[in-house]
Scaffold this motif. Structure first.
Motif, short mmCIF file in Angstrom:
data_model
loop_
_atom_site.label_atom_id
_atom_site.label_comp_id
_atom_site.label_asym_id
_atom_site.label_seq_id
_atom_site.Cartn_x
_atom_site.Cartn_y
_atom_site.Cartn_z
N PHE A 98 0.86 -1.19 0.00
CA PHE A 98 0.00 0.00 0.00
C PHE A 98 0.89 1.24 0.00
N ALA A 99 1.82 1.24 -0.95
CA ALA A 99 2.89 2.24 -0.97
C ALA A 99 2.37 3.67 -1.10
N GLY A 100 1.27 3.87 -1.80
CA GLY A 100 0.74 5.22 -1.97
C GLY A 100 0.38 5.87 -0.65
N ALA A 101 -0.44 5.17 0.16
CA ALA A 101 -0.87 5.72 1.44
C ALA A 101 0.29 5.80 2.42
N VAL A 102 1.14 4.77 2.44
CA VAL A 102 2.26 4.74 3.39
C VAL A 102 3.25 5.86 3.06
N SER A 103 3.53 6.07 1.79
CA SER A 103 4.45 7.14 1.39
C SER A 103 3.92 8.50 1.81
N GLN A 104 2.64 8.71 1.62
CA GLN A 104 2.02 9.96 2.04
C GLN A 104 2.21 10.18 3.54
N ASN A 108 6.26 13.09 -1.12
CA ASN A 108 5.31 13.78 -1.99
C ASN A 108 5.02 12.91 -3.20
N LYS A 109 3.78 12.43 -3.31
CA LYS A 109 3.45 11.49 -4.37
C LYS A 109 3.59 12.11 -5.75
N GLY A 110 3.09 13.30 -5.94
CA GLY A 110 3.15 13.93 -7.26
C GLY A 110 2.50 13.06 -8.31
N THR A 111 3.20 12.82 -9.39
CA THR A 111 2.65 11.99 -10.47
C THR A 111 3.16 10.55 -10.40
N GLN A 112 3.88 10.21 -9.35
CA GLN A 112 4.46 8.86 -9.26
C GLN A 112 3.37 7.82 -8.99
N ASP A 113 3.50 6.65 -9.66
CA ASP A 113 2.58 5.57 -9.35
C ASP A 113 3.12 4.76 -8.18
N ASP A 114 2.34 3.75 -7.74
CA ASP A 114 2.73 2.98 -6.56
C ASP A 114 4.08 2.30 -6.72
N PHE A 115 4.43 1.90 -7.93
CA PHE A 115 5.68 1.18 -8.13
C PHE A 115 6.89 2.10 -8.01
N GLU A 116 6.73 3.33 -8.45
CA GLU A 116 7.80 4.32 -8.24
C GLU A 116 7.90 4.68 -6.76
N ILE A 151 7.29 2.73 -4.28
CA ILE A 151 7.95 1.63 -3.57
C ILE A 151 9.45 1.90 -3.48
N LYS A 152 10.03 2.32 -4.59
CA LYS A 152 11.47 2.61 -4.61
C LYS A 152 11.78 3.81 -3.72
N GLU A 153 10.93 4.82 -3.78
CA GLU A 153 11.11 6.03 -2.96
C GLU A 153 11.00 5.69 -1.48
N LEU A 154 10.04 4.85 -1.15
CA LEU A 154 9.83 4.45 0.24
C LEU A 154 11.04 3.69 0.78
N SER A 155 11.61 2.85 -0.06
CA SER A 155 12.79 2.09 0.34
C SER A 155 13.97 3.03 0.61
N ARG A 156 14.14 4.02 -0.29
CA ARG A 156 15.25 4.96 -0.11
C ARG A 156 15.09 5.77 1.18
N MET A 157 13.87 6.17 1.48
CA MET A 157 13.65 7.04 2.63
C MET A 157 13.75 6.29 3.96
N THR A 158 13.19 5.08 4.01
CA THR A 158 13.09 4.36 5.28
C THR A 158 14.21 3.35 5.50
N GLY A 159 14.91 2.99 4.43
CA GLY A 159 15.95 1.98 4.55
C GLY A 159 15.42 0.56 4.51
N LEU A 160 14.11 0.40 4.30
CA LEU A 160 13.52 -0.93 4.20
C LEU A 160 13.88 -1.57 2.86
N THR A 161 14.24 -2.84 2.90
CA THR A 161 14.53 -3.56 1.67
C THR A 161 13.24 -3.89 0.95
N ILE A 162 13.20 -3.67 -0.36
CA ILE A 162 12.02 -4.04 -1.13
C ILE A 162 11.94 -5.56 -1.20
N PRO A 163 10.83 -6.16 -0.77
CA PRO A 163 10.73 -7.62 -0.79
C PRO A 163 10.85 -8.18 -2.20
#
Length: 499
Positions: free
Chosen positions: A435-441, A446-454, A456-468
């Motif tokens: 649920f990357a959209g809501a979690v990222s928010q 800032n979601k902007g025009t990014q879709d959920d798959f983009e 996911i990468k942003e969320l990983s960079r910010m939080t340090g979580l490994t993408i499964p």
């Protein structure tokens, strides 16, 4: 040697009560009279300090041996070892994270990153073993409605299993982008995935109606097919969920958070009521659970039910940022009604008839008293869900998905209202990446025009979580299932697929 346990319908009066083996119940899925199968009794499993040394598989073997009394020890062992292996990315299978008086049980370390993996990894093995024991040579057709996670977990479990076909129906606009892509890219010669122009309740009702269509079942039987279910209406889906509540409790003892025998509370984000019901079944077996905190989103039919004893589905259906709980008809609640009525099928039948005819039912005063003694109900709006994710991230440096956030928000409401400081286990039911959209928010991206798959990468960079691994390249996979049906077209499509 465990005493024999049989399974009967929640709607069967004493004179007509069938006594099925586990094998018969798991293959059948749902009773002919529309009821759900329940065990003839709850076996007891008393906790000892020595049990803290048990692996997840060893504990599962012990619990299943109490319920699957027509299975041999070797058959149970085989099912468990096939299910809970290196397809889970944690050697604990369900690790827990503890923060003072609250612990999160992470149920998302399987291949589809959701708690449904816990049961749907083993259900195909239960089903295949049962069919062999019963001498069934017909092809088994698994019909499943999903609000997001069950579908992919069932597809993953049953794909390319010999002698089985699986058909999954999901609501067009009721799942996240990641959930949808997980299903529509599913490979397998025996799988079909179909979108429904409607909501989850439409899909679930359509599947139930097919199960109860005797003419259709007769027609398909003549062509060598029988139906079964991978939804939590199937008792083979429910029993595996008991295991992780016992396991989590023993983990809490092992890490020193509680002493053996100390009561805990359990908070569960709840849609179809199967996950929280498994915790209730664990309590009936002897697990010391004090209170069940039932958390809903704005489709809060369960919250109102717990507060009033009245279940009323005449209300708007809302699409939310916690879509796996976008449900108004919670199927597994029928099993709780059976327990609250002390196994009085006549009461359950009347309540279910009232729901079908009047869109609502009301519990007896005795059932209301039992319900409110054990259960607390609350809900979270979409905005409150976002705020809960943000609070957990900022105060605990921990990232949760939207459903887990709903449970946390309702847990806080419960503590404020009751001042109960009992250690609470929160069911963390999905990876935040689903649920990357809501979690990222929530965490400030800032979601902007990014879709959920983009994101996911942003969320990983910010939080340090490994993408499964299961979703790392999901966006680039080819969609194999693109058909959409009207909500009245399920039966015709099933006939078409099984020609």
């Amino acid at each position: 040697m465990a005493s024999q346990i049989t399974y009967s319908s929640t709607r069967s009066l004493e004179a007509q009560k069938e006594q099925l083996s586990f094998s018969e119940a798991v293959v059948k899925g749902i009773a002919d009279n529309g009821g759900l199968f329940v065990p003839s009794k709850f076996p007891k499993l008393h906790l000892t300090n020595e049990m803290t040394n048990l692996s997840y598989n060893a504990l599962a073997n012990q619990i299943f041996s109490l319920y699957l009394t027509d299975f041999t020890e070797k058959e149970i062992l085989s099912c468990v070892d096939e299910a809970y292996d290196d397809k889970f990315d944690s050697d604990r299978i369900v690790p827990i994270k503890t923060f003072s008086q609250v612990s999160f049980i992470e149920l998302f370390h399987g291949r589809t990153l959701a708690f449904k993996d816990m049961a749907l990894s083993i259900l195909p093995h239960f089903l295949k073993t049962s069919a062999n024991k019963l001498g069934i040579t017909d092809e088994i057709v698994i019909l499943t409605a999903t609000s997001g996670d069950t579908g992919k977990a069932a597809l993953e479990g049953f794909a390319d299993k010999e002698g089985i076909k699986i058909i999954v129906f999901y609501p067009t606009d009721g799942v996240s982008d990641v959930q949808k892509k997980q299903m529509t890219t599913q490979e397998g010669k025996n799988v079909s995935v179909l979108a429904i122009d409607g909501n989850f309740d439409d899909a679930q009702t359509g599947v139930k109606n097919i199960f109860l269509d005797t003419e259709l079942k007769k027609q398909l039987k003549e062509n060598g097919y029988i139906f079964s279910s991978a939804n939590s209406i199937n008792i083979g889906r429910l029993l595996p969920q008991i295991v992780y509540y016992y396991h989590a409790y023993l983990e809490l003892v092992r890490e020193g958070a509680i002493a053996i025998g100390t009561p805990i509370n359990v908070a569960v984000p709840t849609g179809n009521f199967g996950n929280i019901l498994a915790a209730y079944y664990a309590r009936e077996m002897g697990l010391p659970i004090n209170r069940f905190i039932c958390a809903s989103n704005v489709n809060h039919v369960l919250t109102d039910f717990i507060k009033t004893g009245i279940y009323n589905i005449e209300r708007p259906f809302e699409v939310t940022n916690s879509p796996s709980m976008d449900i108004l008809i919670s199927s597994n609640l029928e099993r709780l009604l059976y327990a609250l009525s002390d196994g009085d099928a006549s009461i359950v039948k009347k309540l279910m008839a009232d729901l079908a005819q009047k869109q609502s039912y009301e519990l007896t005063e005795d059932m209301k008293r039992k319900l409110t003694t054990l259960f607390y109900g609350g809900f979270a709006t979409d905005q409150e869900t976002i705020e809960a994710i943000r609070t957990i991230y900022q105060s605990l440096d921990y990232v949760v998905d939207t459903h887990t956030a709903v449970a946390y928000k309702v847990y806080l409401d419960y503590v404020r209202e009751t001042h109960d400081q009992t250690h609470t286990l929160i069911a963390s039911t999905a990876s935040p990446y689903k649920f990357a959209g809501a979690v990222s928010q929530a965490v400030g991206i800032n979601k902007g025009t990014q879709d959920d798959f983009e994101l996911i990468k942003e969320l990983s960079r910010m939080t340090g979580l490994t993408i499964p691994a299961p979703i790392k390249d999901l966006d680039s996979r080819e969609e194999l299932h693109t058909k959409t049906l009207s909500k009245d077209g399920l039966k015709a499509e099933v006939l078409n697929l099984l020609k």
